[in-house]
Design a protein around this motif. Structure first.
Motif, PDB file in Angstrom:
ATOM      1  N   LYS A  49       0.858  -1.150  -0.067  1.00  0.00           N
ATOM      2  CA  LYS A  49      -0.093   0.016  -0.034  1.00  0.00           C
ATOM      3  C   LYS A  49       1.005   1.295   0.037  1.00  0.00           C
ATOM      4  N   GLU A  50       0.370   2.367   0.114  1.00  0.00           N
ATOM      5  CA  GLU A  50       1.239   3.612  -0.303  1.00  0.00           C
ATOM      6  C   GLU A  50       2.177   3.841   1.415  1.00  0.00           C
ATOM      7  N   ASN A  51       1.677   3.244   2.289  1.00  0.00           N
ATOM      8  CA  ASN A  51       2.562   3.528   3.462  1.00  0.00           C
ATOM      9  C   ASN A  51       2.937   2.238   4.184  1.00  0.00           C
ATOM     10  N   TYR A  52       2.872   1.114   3.468  1.00  0.00           N
ATOM     11  CA  TYR A  52       3.400  -0.133   4.005  1.00  0.00           C
ATOM     12  C   TYR A  52       3.519  -1.166   2.734  1.00  0.00           C
ATOM     13  N   ALA A  53       4.671  -2.131   3.302  1.00  0.00           N
ATOM     14  CA  ALA A  53       4.612  -3.342   2.214  1.00  0.00           C
ATOM     15  C   ALA A  53       5.154  -4.567   2.992  1.00  0.00           C
ATOM     16  N   GLY A  54       4.741  -5.579   2.502  1.00  0.00           N
ATOM     17  CA  GLY A  54       5.291  -6.868   3.406  1.00  0.00           C
ATOM     18  C   GLY A  54       4.325  -8.034   3.133  1.00  0.00           C
ATOM     19  N   PHE A  55       4.498  -9.066   3.723  1.00  0.00           N
ATOM     20  CA  PHE A  55       3.783 -10.283   3.479  1.00  0.00           C
ATOM     21  C   PHE A  55       2.521 -10.372   4.507  1.00  0.00           C
ATOM     22  N   SER A  56       1.480 -10.795   4.139  1.00  0.00           N
ATOM     23  CA  SER A  56       0.184 -10.923   4.922  1.00  0.00           C
ATOM     24  C   SER A  56       0.638 -12.007   5.961  1.00  0.00           C
ATOM     25  N   GLU A  57       0.248 -11.759   6.988  1.00  0.00           N
ATOM     26  CA  GLU A  57       0.795 -12.773   8.064  1.00  0.00           C
ATOM     27  C   GLU A  57       0.184 -13.887   8.038  1.00  0.00           C
ATOM     28  N   PHE A  58      -0.991 -14.313   7.412  1.00  0.00           N
ATOM     29  CA  PHE A  58      -1.416 -15.742   7.054  1.00  0.00           C
ATOM     30  C   PHE A  58      -2.436 -15.582   6.079  1.00  0.00           C
TER      31      PHE A  58
END
Length: 186
Positions: free
Chosen positions: A114-123
């Motif tokens: 997203k505009e203010n974060y990036a990463g892998f969904s927890e599950f």
């Protein structure tokens, strides 16, 4: 309380330890045990037409009910991919690398940016998918995947996503350079 026979994350760590023991002591029993543990991971990998689970590793298996836990967590899957790559480097058994690539491909299906974060969904769980992204995992998962860039055949787009994930994780650190345990985005 249900007794758990298999936990993917712990099995991945076990492979890493067994490979170190093999390296230190030169006893093939450790390599054989690592191969046996890897076969458990490969057997727990989903082969499905459902793109949201295909390639993922079940988190745990309950022998009392002969069932797998139906939620797939990102971090344990990354640990398994790294362990399989580590073992592949020693054995050159292609099924290990192929399984690790399928895990990597699944992980990128649950990557969120997203505009203010990036990463892998927890599950991922088909009945209740998580949209949470945690800073710790946003740093650790990319490190595991980038360590095995060659084995996992990471694309330049995937590497860029991993770098953005790490950057967000670092940006969430406190003044003491630790991540907030309860810091997540949904």
């Amino acid at each position: 309380f249900r007794r758990v026979l298999f936990r993917s994350e712990i099995t991945g760590y076990g492979i890493n330890i067994l490979l170190k023991l093999n390296q230190w002591y030169g006893k093939s029993v450790f390599l054989d045990l690592a191969k046996n543990a890897a076969s458990c991971i490969v057997k727990a990998q989903i082969q499905s037409n459902d793109e949201f689970i295909s390639g993922a590793i079940y988190d745990r298996f309950y022998p009392s009910t002969n069932q797998y836990f139906s939620t797939f967590h990102s971090y344990p899957n990354a640990v398994c991919a790294g362990a399989l790559c580590d073992l592949y480097q020693q054995t050159k058994e292609p099924n290990l690398r192929e399984s690790a690539i399928r895990i990597k491909d699944w992980l990128f299906k649950i990557y969120i940016e997203k505009e203010n974060y990036a990463g892998f969904s927890e599950f991922y769980n088909k009945d209740q998918p998580s949209k949470k992204v945690f800073p710790y995992e946003s740093i650790c998962i990319p490190f595991i995947l980038l360590k095995f860039d060659k084995e996992l055949e990471l694309t330049s787009k995937q590497k860029d996503q991993l770098y953005r994930s790490v950057k967000w994780g670092i940006d969430t650190q406190t003044d003491r350079k630790s991540t907030r345990l309860n810091s997540s985005h949904t």
